[in-house]
Design a protein around this motif. Structure first.
Motif, PDB file in Angstrom:
ATOM      1  N   CYS A   1      -2.639   1.731   5.504  1.00  0.00           N
ATOM      2  CA  CYS A   1      -3.998   2.082   5.052  1.00  0.00           C
ATOM      3  C   CYS A   1      -4.912   2.490   6.193  1.00  0.00           C
ATOM      4  O   CYS A   1      -6.020   2.950   5.957  1.00  0.00           O
TER       5      CYS A   1
ATOM      6  N   ARG B   1       1.788   5.073  -7.932  1.00  0.00           N
ATOM      7  CA  ARG B   1       1.250   3.708  -7.964  1.00  0.00           C
ATOM      8  C   ARG B   1       1.541   3.067  -9.318  1.00  0.00           C
ATOM      9  O   ARG B   1       1.871   1.887  -9.415  1.00  0.00           O
TER      10      ARG B   1
ATOM     11  N   ALA C   1      -6.706   5.222   0.860  1.00  0.00           N
ATOM     12  CA  ALA C   1      -5.669   5.544   1.848  1.00  0.00           C
ATOM     13  C   ALA C   1      -5.651   7.033   2.190  1.00  0.00           C
ATOM     14  O   ALA C   1      -5.191   7.427   3.251  1.00  0.00           O
TER      15      ALA C   1
ATOM     16  N   ASN D   1      -2.930   0.357 -12.054  1.00  0.00           N
ATOM     17  CA  ASN D   1      -3.401   0.906 -10.787  1.00  0.00           C
ATOM     18  C   ASN D   1      -4.562   0.022 -10.321  1.00  0.00           C
ATOM     19  O   ASN D   1      -4.909  -0.958 -10.981  1.00  0.00           O
ATOM     20  N   PHE D   2      -5.174   0.375  -9.205  1.00  0.00           N
ATOM     21  CA  PHE D   2      -6.186  -0.512  -8.618  1.00  0.00           C
ATOM     22  C   PHE D   2      -7.516  -0.525  -9.369  1.00  0.00           C
ATOM     23  O   PHE D   2      -8.412  -1.276  -9.017  1.00  0.00           O
TER      24      PHE D   2
ATOM     25  N   ARG E   1     -11.437  -6.876  -1.431  1.00  0.00           N
ATOM     26  CA  ARG E   1     -11.962  -5.759  -0.647  1.00  0.00           C
ATOM     27  C   ARG E   1     -12.835  -6.258   0.507  1.00  0.00           C
ATOM     28  O   ARG E   1     -13.122  -7.450   0.595  1.00  0.00           O
ATOM     29  N   HIS E   2     -13.222  -5.293   1.362  1.00  0.00           N
ATOM     30  CA  HIS E   2     -13.996  -5.612   2.571  1.00  0.00           C
ATOM     31  C   HIS E   2     -15.124  -6.612   2.325  1.00  0.00           C
ATOM     32  O   HIS E   2     -15.260  -7.603   3.033  1.00  0.00           O
TER      33      HIS E   2
ATOM     34  N   ASN F   1     -11.872   1.095   0.608  1.00  0.00           N
ATOM     35  CA  ASN F   1     -10.584   1.161   1.306  1.00  0.00           C
ATOM     36  C   ASN F   1      -9.884  -0.190   1.234  1.00  0.00           C
ATOM     37  O   ASN F   1     -10.322  -1.170   1.840  1.00  0.00           O
ATOM     38  N   ILE F   2      -8.776  -0.239   0.497  1.00  0.00           N
ATOM     39  CA  ILE F   2      -8.040  -1.501   0.348  1.00  0.00           C
ATOM     40  C   ILE F   2      -7.057  -1.676   1.505  1.00  0.00           C
ATOM     41  O   ILE F   2      -6.383  -0.726   1.904  1.00  0.00           O
TER      42      ILE F   2
ATOM     43  N   LYS G   1      -2.617   9.387   3.628  1.00  0.00           N
ATOM     44  CA  LYS G   1      -1.629   8.631   2.839  1.00  0.00           C
ATOM     45  C   LYS G   1      -1.917   8.622   1.342  1.00  0.00           C
ATOM     46  O   LYS G   1      -3.075   8.619   0.916  1.00  0.00           O
ATOM     47  N   TYR G   2      -0.825   8.551   0.591  1.00  0.00           N
ATOM     48  CA  TYR G   2      -0.929   8.352  -0.860  1.00  0.00           C
ATOM     49  C   TYR G   2      -0.923   6.849  -1.149  1.00  0.00           C
ATOM     50  O   TYR G   2      -0.027   6.135  -0.700  1.00  0.00           O
ATOM     51  N   GLY G   3      -1.926   6.390  -1.899  1.00  0.00           N
ATOM     52  CA  GLY G   3      -1.949   4.980  -2.259  1.00  0.00           C
ATOM     53  C   GLY G   3      -2.102   4.747  -3.749  1.00  0.00           C
ATOM     54  O   GLY G   3      -1.467   3.877  -4.326  1.00  0.00           O
ATOM     55  N   CYS G   4      -2.970   5.550  -4.402  1.00  0.00           N
ATOM     56  CA  CYS G   4      -3.226   5.291  -5.822  1.00  0.00           C
ATOM     57  C   CYS G   4      -3.356   6.554  -6.651  1.00  0.00           C
ATOM     58  O   CYS G   4      -3.119   6.540  -7.849  1.00  0.00           O
ATOM     59  N   GLY G   5      -3.787   7.650  -6.051  1.00  0.00           N
ATOM     60  CA  GLY G   5      -3.928   8.902  -6.796  1.00  0.00           C
ATOM     61  C   GLY G   5      -5.147   8.959  -7.691  1.00  0.00           C
ATOM     62  O   GLY G   5      -5.297   9.899  -8.470  1.00  0.00           O
ATOM     63  N   MET G   6      -6.040   7.946  -7.607  1.00  0.00           N
ATOM     64  CA  MET G   6      -7.220   7.952  -8.467  1.00  0.00           C
ATOM     65  C   MET G   6      -8.476   7.435  -7.758  1.00  0.00           C
ATOM     66  O   MET G   6      -9.367   6.866  -8.381  1.00  0.00           O
TER      67      MET G   6
ATOM     68  N   MET H   1     -17.111   0.671   3.445  1.00  0.00           N
ATOM     69  CA  MET H   1     -15.675   0.407   3.614  1.00  0.00           C
ATOM     70  C   MET H   1     -15.011  -0.243   2.397  1.00  0.00           C
ATOM     71  O   MET H   1     -13.785  -0.369   2.371  1.00  0.00           O
ATOM     72  N   SER H   2     -15.782  -0.673   1.411  1.00  0.00           N
ATOM     73  CA  SER H   2     -15.173  -1.435   0.319  1.00  0.00           C
ATOM     74  C   SER H   2     -14.312  -0.589  -0.618  1.00  0.00           C
ATOM     75  O   SER H   2     -13.612  -1.124  -1.471  1.00  0.00           O
TER      76      SER H   2
ATOM     77  N   MET I   1       0.819  -1.213   0.000  1.00  0.00           N
ATOM     78  CA  MET I   1       0.000   0.000   0.000  1.00  0.00           C
ATOM     79  C   MET I   1       0.856   1.268   0.000  1.00  0.00           C
ATOM     80  O   MET I   1       0.449   2.295  -0.531  1.00  0.00           O
TER      81      MET I   1
ATOM     82  N   GLN J   1      -9.137   5.000  -5.801  1.00  0.00           N
ATOM     83  CA  GLN J   1      -9.420   3.565  -5.887  1.00  0.00           C
ATOM     84  C   GLN J   1      -9.095   2.814  -4.595  1.00  0.00           C
ATOM     85  O   GLN J   1      -9.529   1.692  -4.422  1.00  0.00           O
ATOM     86  N   CYS J   2      -8.274   3.404  -3.714  1.00  0.00           N
ATOM     87  CA  CYS J   2      -7.806   2.610  -2.564  1.00  0.00           C
ATOM     88  C   CYS J   2      -8.212   3.170  -1.215  1.00  0.00           C
ATOM     89  O   CYS J   2      -8.186   2.454  -0.220  1.00  0.00           O
TER      90      CYS J   2
END
Lengths: 768, 150
Positions: B101, A478, B47, A702-703, A710-711, B131-132, B37-42, B128-129, A397, B44-45
């Motif tokens: 995360c 990423r 963070a 990317n993701f 996921r959750h 948030n990876i 936090k930085y995680g993806c910038g789009m 919550m889905s 992450m 998607q995650c």
């Protein structure tokens, strides 16, 4: 490259593991991180009180062994030797010290040790080795300090040391005298560190085997700057790198005229990581590309924007010869092929190797017992299945990043590394500085999973700082992180089983290969259980970079082999657990061959526990769609029973029962957390994980197009059970992970009536 | 570059940044608030999750020019000493593995619980889905959220 799988599991014997490392002295004594001040971690959870204690921490520390410092007020600081990447070593390793010190865990603060292999040993996190390799040294350190405190007390009170007892950080004598460790610490620090100290009996443990909260928990939930990406010093610049867009390509030219004029931009330049003729020093020097363009500026967003304005020209690399030094010191010449790869061609090549059509050299024999050729010739039934799995991106992450401040006569580098000592020799060569002039600080890692065993991003940061003579922090986006990764290799394996007319298993053959590594562990189960056994392997070189990924090799083998054994059990008319137990009985009583890497009793023990705790075969579970698998790797045994249902047209793992034998459990609740995480990760990777290529470029960036679990896809419940024994412990970062894949594959068959041989499994479902 | 006056964690802060700069980088680079936090910038995650007027928002795709008078809360503003009920639940359930995360997870959970004090499993999944967690701590996150709910 076929040694690397075994290598990571036996790293403590490696030449870079600390022994003989040069004595070094830090030119910056404090381990201050961004924001200034000591980053102490508290063992207690006392809400605001913790902050109060941080503010009032005393400054007078008496050092007892390199691992322990005590204040007169009886605050006990314990240094964690190993980098933390979520396996919770900053709690479990200090617990070992505290146990033998016999102190009150509530008075303990934990601090990450400096990088100093002489003082702190090998200092790497990988191969689930932390617990195993520090189990004795850390308990010895605690016991030695306790002995020093007892001697200091005996001298002070004028009694014999044998009359002193300790409990929870208090020293006592039958006369009624008592003192805290803090009161005796200054005197104890003057006593020579004793050797051959006596360790506690396991039954007397009061800290180990009792759940202790994560010592860094409070800092995690309050967002403190723990990670490399959070590192900051005054005047620091931000750097990013543009690598070639595809494997097999290199930089031809670039024009940064417009980009250099953009706000905040300091410099844009190309650089080579390693100079012409550089001899690669083993896996630590793994890097995706050698020449790249650095973009350096004031803030991240300005650097990102400038990067988009650069015009790049790329060209094909062609075939490249590389000289490297193997981990035994031998010279290895490697030809990196020119081929620009796509996944369709990769699969075709793998199929040609797997079925022997490919003209390259035949598979290399890894192990042979009995006469497998005859067994297959005489078989009444032969079962043959082929399994495939794609490259995987680690997707930590926290994207790769590193801080570097290189000056003429010294350098400070800081960031996420699983093994700083592995990177030090290369940093010395790149910076032309001796080890004692390079300080490496270990930051908490936002995940590792093997990816941060390779520190090319640290070398890149050092090169950029060297050029600019300024402190810089390199950040991968990423997209950078995912598209030029150091991936889990692409694997395939064909398994064959020979059954006689009475459905006895008389022959077994596995041939496994990969791009560019084979996954096979030839001496593991079911080797040793079958009279006629053959294991062989082949490998296809590539220019795509690969490396360790959570339980290397095992993470594929456990999927393929454990799925195959299920089919063999069915053909034999046996229950899958009973079939495995029968094989293990043979390995226990009358093993075939001598080099069997696993303990058949412990393996069977995990299956028995799993059977009991999952209610396997019980009438009340008859309606459940269940799959089972168990595996041995990294010195531990783990198995899972997975209960699956179909939900909205897709398989869903609803409930998992896990059984693990990793020896003594250091921190039970944290150990459960590791197993739960491995189960969730294993389901996610097996269902969705894939990094594919088109014309040399990663197709996922990317993701949004690399699917992560996921959750809503995590199981509702994971029940974790441990085998209780007094065997020396080992870590849990890896062992519970591989068998998840096999259990999922077997549950998929029960759920859908179809066998799935190719990962990711959900690719074949229409609405995935 | 443009000057902005932003309401962050109850304080007004002045920032001089390009209008397109995402709040994520304003917080991390300009205001020294690295808990986001930085995680993806789009988006998607998750963070980078912060609260914008109390709603969970991905700061990596939220330009500073779009904030206006809205109030921003980051993990540093949720509580500095870990005393927010969600932070306490996270500690009690020892949720974190690598922890990267988790600030984003906590911000998503805190926003959920504010608007829905007693969420069902389905409500938690829905909220919550985005948030990876690569370490796979989802079960503990769910337990911690349920422990906060009365």
């Amino acid at each position: 490259m076929d040694n690397t799988n075994n290598y990571i599991e036996n790293l403590e014997n490696s030449p870079s593991g600390g022994k003989g490392a040069p004595s070094r002295r830090s030119f910056l004594k404090s381990s201050a991180l961004a924001g200034g001040g000591l980053m102490l971690s508290f063992s207690w959870f006392a809400e605001a009180k913790a902050a109060e204690k941080i503010a009032n921490l005393p400054e007078t520390w008496s050092e007892l062994t390199g691992y322990i410092k005590i204040t007169p007020e009886n605050v006990i600081k314990i240094f964690c030797p190993n980098p933390e990447f979520g396996q919770n070593v900053m709690t479990s390793l200090p617990m070992m010290v505290a146990e033998e010190l016999d102190c009150d865990w509530g008075n303990v603060v934990v601090e990450m040790g400096t990088h100093d292999n002489v003082k702190f040993g090998p200092q790497f996190s990988g191969g689930s080795n932390s617990i195993k390799m520090y189990w004795k040294p850390l308990r010895n350190a605690g016991a030695a300090a306790r002995q020093m405190l007892m001697e200091a007390t005996a001298q002070t009170w004028g009694v014999s040391v044998g009359e002193i007892t300790t409990k929870a950080g208090v020293l006592s004598h039958s006369s009624g005298k008592s003192a805290t460790y803090g009161e005796m610490a200054a005197k104890a620090a003057t006593i020579t560190v004793p050797k051959n100290v006596k360790l506690k009996a396991i039954k007397d443990f009061t800290i180990i085997s009792n759940s202790q909260k994560n010592t860094e928990g409070l800092k995690v939930v309050t967002g403190k700057p723990l990670f490399g990406i959070d590192y900051k010093v005054d005047g620091m610049l931000i750097a990013m790198i543009q690598h070639p867009p595809a494997f097999g390509m290199k930089l031809k030219s670039f024009d940064a005229t417009a980009a250099k004029k953009m706000p905040g931009i300091k410099d844009i330049f190309s650089f080579k990581l390693f100079d012409e003729g550089y001899e690669l020093s083993g896996f630590a020097d793994t890097r995706t590309f050698n020449e790249m363009v650095a973009i350096v500026g004031k803030t991240t967003w300005e650097v990102m924007n400038a990067r988009k304005k650069i015009n790049f020209q790329w060209e094909a690399t062609g075939e490249v010869k590389e000289i490297s030094k193997g981990w035994r010191g031998e010279k290895i010449e490697t030809t990196v092929p020119a081929r620009i790869e796509s996944t369709a061609n990769q699969l075709e090549m793998m199929a040609e190797f797997a079925d022997g059509r490919h003209p390259a050299k035949p598979a290399k024999q890894l192990r042979k017992d009995g006469d497998p050729e005859a067994a297959f010739k005489n078989a009444a039934q032969v079962i043959e299945r082929t399994y495939n799995a794609p490259f995987l991106a680690h997707n930590c992450m926290e994207p790769m990043n590193f801080f570097a401040h290189v000056q003429d006569d010294k350098a400070l580098v800081a960031g996420p590394l699983q093994g700083p000592a592995w990177m030090e020799p290369t940093l010395m060569k790149l910076l032309n500085l001796p080890a004692d002039k390079i300080e490496i600080q270990m930051t908490r890692m936002g995940g590792g999973f093997g990816r941060r065993a390779y520190g090319s991003y640290a070398f890149e940061a050092a090169r950029i700082s060297q050029k600019l003579k300024a402190p810089i922090k390199l950040i991968y986006t990423r997209e950078d992180d995912m598209t030029y990764g150091i991936y889990r290799p692409m694997y395939t394996a064909t398994y064959r089983a020979a059954l006689d007319a009475n459905k006895n298993l008389i022959g077994f053959h596995v041939t496994g290969g990969g791009i560019p590594e084979n996954p096979i562990h030839a001496n593991r189960f079911p080797a040793g259980c079958i009279d006629n056994y053959l294991a062989d392997s082949w490998e296809i070189p590539t220019n795509i970079t690969v490396g360790f990924f959570r339980a290397p090799g095992s993470n594929f083998n456990a999927a393929a082999e454990q799925s195959f054994l299920d089919e063999v059990a069915a053909a034999m008319g046996k229950d899958p657990i009973e079939m495995r137990l029968d094989l293990l009985k043979r390995a226990k009583e009358n093993p075939v061959g001598k080099n069997n890497d696993y303990d058949a009793s412990r393996y069977a023990g995990v299956l028995e526990l799993l059977k009991e705790k999952s209610g396997w075969g019980k009438p009340e579970n008859a309606g459940k769609k269940r799959g089972v698998a168990a595996y041995f790797c990294h010195a531990a045994y783990a198995g899972h029973v997975v209960d699956m249902v179909m939900r909205d047209g897709l398989p869903y793992v609803e409930h998992v029962t896990s059984a693990v034998d990793c020896g003594v459990i250091i921190n039970p609740d944290a150990a459960r957390n590791m197993v739960e995480g491995a189960v969730v990760d294993g389901i996610g990777q097996s269902f969705y994980g894939a990094l594919t290529h088109k014309n040399g470029a990663a197709e996922q960036s990317n993701f949004h197009n690399y699917r992560m679990i996921r959750h809503n896809e995590a199981p509702k419940k994971i029940d974790v059970h441990f085998v209780q024994n007094e065997i020396d412990p080992t870590g849990l970062g890896e062992p519970p992970f591989p068998p998840v894949f096999g259990a999922v594959a077997n549950a998929l068959f029960k759920t859908t009536g179809k066998r799935y041989y190719n990962q990711p499994f959900t690719k074949e479902f229409s609405n995935s | 570059m443009a000057k902005y006056s932003l309401k962050i964690n109850g304080k007004t802060q002045q920032v001089d940044a390009d209008p397109s700069t995402p709040m994520l980088w304003v917080l991390r680079d300009h205001l020294n608030l690295p808990g986001t936090k930085y995680g993806c910038g789009m988006a998607q995650c998750g963070a980078c999750t912060i609260h914008l007027d109390g709603n969970a928002t991905r700061s990596c795709v939220l330009p500073v020019s779009a904030i206006g008078k809205s109030a921003i809360t980051t993990i540093e503003g949720l509580s500095a000493s870990g005393t927010h009920p969600v932070q306490k639940a996270w500690l009690e359930h020892d949720v974190a593995q690598c922890g990267y995360c988790q600030t984003g997870q906590i911000m998503s959970a805190a926003a959920l619980l504010k608007s829905n004090p007693k969420p069902s499993d389905a409500d938690i999944d829905a909220a919550m889905s985005g948030n990876i967690c690569r370490c796979g701590t989802y079960l503990r996150i769910k337990e911690a959220i349920k422990a906060v709910a009365p």
